[in-house]
Design a protein around this motif. Structure first.
Motif, PDB file in Angstrom:
ATOM      1  N   ASP A   1       0.860  -1.185   0.000  1.00 13.24           N
ATOM      2  CA  ASP A   1       0.000   0.000   0.000  1.00 13.24           C
ATOM      3  C   ASP A   1       0.894   1.232   0.000  1.00 13.24           C
ATOM      4  O   ASP A   1       1.795   1.361   0.839  1.00 13.24           O
ATOM      5  CB  ASP A   1      -0.898   0.024   1.238  1.00 13.24           C
ATOM      6  CG  ASP A   1      -1.956  -1.059   1.213  1.00 13.24           C
ATOM      7  OD1 ASP A   1      -2.291  -1.533   0.118  1.00 13.24           O
ATOM      8  OD2 ASP A   1      -2.432  -1.437   2.294  1.00 13.24           O
TER       9      ASP A   1
ATOM     10  N   HIS B   1      -2.729  10.748  -3.514  1.00 13.17           N
ATOM     11  CA  HIS B   1      -2.863   9.596  -4.411  1.00 13.17           C
ATOM     12  C   HIS B   1      -2.514   8.343  -3.647  1.00 13.17           C
ATOM     13  O   HIS B   1      -1.588   8.347  -2.828  1.00 13.17           O
ATOM     14  CB  HIS B   1      -1.929   9.757  -5.619  1.00 13.17           C
ATOM     15  CG  HIS B   1      -2.128   8.726  -6.695  1.00 13.17           C
ATOM     16  ND1 HIS B   1      -3.365   8.422  -7.222  1.00 13.17           N
ATOM     17  CD2 HIS B   1      -1.241   7.911  -7.325  1.00 13.17           C
ATOM     18  CE1 HIS B   1      -3.231   7.486  -8.145  1.00 13.17           C
ATOM     19  NE2 HIS B   1      -1.946   7.161  -8.231  1.00 13.17           N
TER      20      HIS B   1
ATOM     21  N   ARG C   1      -2.314   3.840  -4.054  1.00 12.76           N
ATOM     22  CA  ARG C   1      -2.419   2.637  -4.875  1.00 12.76           C
ATOM     23  C   ARG C   1      -1.884   1.450  -4.092  1.00 12.76           C
ATOM     24  O   ARG C   1      -1.059   1.605  -3.193  1.00 12.76           O
ATOM     25  CB  ARG C   1      -1.589   2.766  -6.152  1.00 12.76           C
ATOM     26  CG  ARG C   1      -2.237   3.514  -7.302  1.00 12.76           C
ATOM     27  CD  ARG C   1      -3.278   2.682  -8.039  1.00 12.76           C
ATOM     28  NE  ARG C   1      -2.695   1.464  -8.577  1.00 12.76           N
ATOM     29  CZ  ARG C   1      -2.027   1.395  -9.746  1.00 12.76           C
ATOM     30  NH1 ARG C   1      -1.833   2.483 -10.471  1.00 12.76           N
ATOM     31  NH2 ARG C   1      -1.558   0.241 -10.171  1.00 12.76           N
ATOM     32  N   THR C   2      -2.351   0.262  -4.448  1.00 12.71           N
ATOM     33  CA  THR C   2      -1.790  -0.972  -3.915  1.00 12.71           C
ATOM     34  C   THR C   2      -1.131  -1.719  -5.059  1.00 12.71           C
ATOM     35  O   THR C   2      -1.743  -1.921  -6.112  1.00 12.71           O
ATOM     36  CB  THR C   2      -2.878  -1.845  -3.268  1.00 12.71           C
ATOM     37  OG1 THR C   2      -3.467  -1.129  -2.180  1.00 12.71           O
ATOM     38  CG2 THR C   2      -2.297  -3.149  -2.745  1.00 12.71           C
ATOM     39  N   TYR C   3       0.117  -2.120  -4.842  1.00 10.80           N
ATOM     40  CA  TYR C   3       0.892  -2.830  -5.852  1.00 10.80           C
ATOM     41  C   TYR C   3       1.095  -4.266  -5.397  1.00 10.80           C
ATOM     42  O   TYR C   3       1.645  -4.515  -4.317  1.00 10.80           O
ATOM     43  CB  TYR C   3       2.243  -2.132  -6.066  1.00 10.80           C
ATOM     44  CG  TYR C   3       2.085  -0.694  -6.496  1.00 10.80           C
ATOM     45  CD1 TYR C   3       1.833  -0.366  -7.823  1.00 10.80           C
ATOM     46  CD2 TYR C   3       2.157   0.337  -5.557  1.00 10.80           C
ATOM     47  CE1 TYR C   3       1.671   0.962  -8.213  1.00 10.80           C
ATOM     48  CE2 TYR C   3       1.990   1.667  -5.941  1.00 10.80           C
ATOM     49  CZ  TYR C   3       1.753   1.962  -7.267  1.00 10.80           C
ATOM     50  OH  TYR C   3       1.577   3.278  -7.650  1.00 10.80           O
TER      51      TYR C   3
ATOM     52  N   GLN D   1       6.604   4.566  -8.848  1.00 13.59           N
ATOM     53  CA  GLN D   1       5.412   4.495  -9.688  1.00 13.59           C
ATOM     54  C   GLN D   1       4.311   5.405  -9.152  1.00 13.59           C
ATOM     55  O   GLN D   1       3.625   6.084  -9.934  1.00 13.59           O
ATOM     56  CB  GLN D   1       4.919   3.060  -9.786  1.00 13.59           C
ATOM     57  CG  GLN D   1       3.774   2.884 -10.796  1.00 13.59           C
ATOM     58  CD  GLN D   1       3.485   1.428 -11.103  1.00 13.59           C
ATOM     59  OE1 GLN D   1       4.336   0.554 -10.878  1.00 13.59           O
ATOM     60  NE2 GLN D   1       2.295   1.155 -11.609  1.00 13.59           N
ATOM     61  N   LEU D   2       4.144   5.440  -7.837  1.00 14.60           N
ATOM     62  CA  LEU D   2       3.104   6.290  -7.266  1.00 14.60           C
ATOM     63  C   LEU D   2       3.398   7.762  -7.562  1.00 14.60           C
ATOM     64  O   LEU D   2       2.486   8.517  -7.946  1.00 14.60           O
ATOM     65  CB  LEU D   2       3.006   6.078  -5.757  1.00 14.60           C
ATOM     66  CG  LEU D   2       1.797   6.744  -5.101  1.00 14.60           C
ATOM     67  CD1 LEU D   2       0.539   5.916  -5.338  1.00 14.60           C
ATOM     68  CD2 LEU D   2       2.010   6.930  -3.601  1.00 14.60           C
TER      69      LEU D   2
ATOM     70  N   GLU E   1       2.617   8.458 -11.192  1.00 13.81           N
ATOM     71  CA  GLU E   1       1.173   8.520 -11.445  1.00 13.81           C
ATOM     72  C   GLU E   1       0.578   9.834 -10.949  1.00 13.81           C
ATOM     73  O   GLU E   1      -0.370  10.366 -11.540  1.00 13.81           O
ATOM     74  CB  GLU E   1       0.479   7.345 -10.774  1.00 13.81           C
ATOM     75  CG  GLU E   1       0.786   5.993 -11.397  1.00 13.81           C
ATOM     76  CD  GLU E   1       0.206   4.841 -10.605  1.00 13.81           C
ATOM     77  OE1 GLU E   1      -0.522   5.090  -9.617  1.00 13.81           O
ATOM     78  OE2 GLU E   1       0.478   3.680 -10.965  1.00 13.81           O
TER      79      GLU E   1
END
Length: 382
Positions: free
Chosen positions: A24, A43, A45-47, A89-90, A93
């Motif tokens: 997370d 922002h 995201r879960t990877y 990546q987060l 994005e």
């Protein structure tokens, strides 16, 4: 893009919890100084973990033997690489340059948690999280703060839960006693009375046992919406045997993990011949019952339970918790404007901010530590 100003700072939080279902990541904007209530999720995201890595993490969390020092060292670096990739990546994005992020707060992946009073000899309490912060700082180009739990353990605490201070800032009410319930692999409460000390503690298993049983018997990584549990019926005698586990009777402060609550623990309490769906229904009821019992024992006047973590998406679990707590409203933290999926990751962004400011990150009333401590080690950007 959210409003920016000279008084705001961006921090990025990373955590992989007991369920090890993914990393997370949360990019968080803080405004002002020292007041966590002025923060917003920019922002999140879960990877997902590669399946082979996830399987090994779960096995280690359940007490599997480490093959060698080489294995643990290699895994530490691999986890760090994945955490760094998630951070990069987060930021990409969100359209935020690494140079604009003050720091990453990385929890890492817990593979052992043996605090004071845990179910082992207790001579040398410790907690171990993997995810080399040197690697995260080097690969991301962002100052990284990590290793948040061990100082609290060294000070006589449990090193957990670490987020009640943030819960208090975001979700406290002057009009009613509240509790924040995090349903990760393990369930934990933050108790937020209208007046008085904030407290927090683990209550026992949440998703970890249900996910593991579901994966073994259906091939699915988790029981979406509680559908598998809904096919079965709670076995009252099995539930009683599970609740007879001595850990449940321990007073707070207390914390636990897969080292206590794992499938072998369940298997040892089965009599044989139980239908898989009935066991799933019983494990769900175990979470609901242990949560409700703990709340009634520790803060019986609670009027609102605010739920976060992956278990918030298990509608059947929330229904059973609500049925066990008819005196309280049970709802997602989303009802208070806080994304339930990223509360923990936001918390480690906040802990990184605390560390860089030289401010305590723990609450002794929660962890049992001898006093407030600045948590985390700083790994500067290159």
């Amino acid at each position: 893009m959210p409003h920016t100003d000279s008084e705001s700072q961006l921090f990025l939080g990373l955590i992989s919890g007991t369920s090890a279902d993914g990393i997370d990541a949360a990019l968080v904007r803080f405004r002002g100084h020292g007041d966590a209530s002025h923060c917003e999720l920019v922002h999140g995201r879960t990877y997902a973990w590669p399946e082979a890595v996830r399987a090994r993490l779960i096995a280690l969390g359940q007490g599997a033997a480490i093959d060698s020092i080489d294995e643990i060292g290699t895994l530490d670096v691999r986890i760090g690489e994945h955490f760094a990739a998630a951070a990069r990546q987060l930021a990409d994005e969100a359209g935020i340059a690494a140079s604009h992020i003050q720091a990453i707060g990385s929890h890492g992946q817990t593979v052992r948690h043996r605090p004071a009073g845990a179910a082992f000899d207790g001579t040398h309490p410790f907690t171990m999280q993997l995810g080399d912060a040197h690697v995260i700082a080097e690969r991301s180009g962002i100052t990284t703060v990590a290793d948040f739990r061990r100082r609290d353990v060294a000070a006589g605490g449990h090193g957990a839960p670490l987020l009640p201070a943030l819960h208090n800032a975001l979700l406290h009410s002057a009009h009613e006693d509240r509790a924040v319930l995090n349903l990760g692999g393990i369930a934990n409460f933050t108790l937020l009375p209208q007046r008085g000390d904030v407290r927090g503690f683990d209550t026992g298993p949440a998703n970890a046992l249900m996910d593991a049983w579901c994966a073994r018997h259906t091939g699915n990584a988790f029981d979406a919406g509680g559908a598998f549990a809904a096919q079965g019926t709670c076995d009252a005698l099995l539930l009683r045997r599970l609740l007879d586990e001595p850990w449940f009777a321990l007073p707070p402060p207390k914390s636990t993990g897969r080292e206590v609550f794992h499938l072998d623990w369940v298997q040892a309490r089965l009599q044989g011949g139980e239908a898989a769906a009935d066991v799933q229904a019983t494990l769900l009821e175990l979470t609901a019952t242990s949560v409700a019992d703990a709340l009634r024992a520790q803060q019986p006047g609670t009027r609102r339970v605010l739920v976060c973590g992956g278990g918030v998406h298990n509608a059947r679990l929330l229904q059973r918790i609500a049925a066990n707590l008819p005196e309280a409203v049970v709802e997602s933290t989303a009802a208070q404007g806080v994304d339930p999926d990223f509360v923990e990751a936001m918390g480690f962004a906040w802990l990184a901010r605390q560390a860089l400011s030289g401010l305590p990150g723990n609450l002794p009333s929660v962890t049992g530590a001898r006093g407030p401590r600045v948590l985390g080690v700083v790994y500067p950007r290159a």
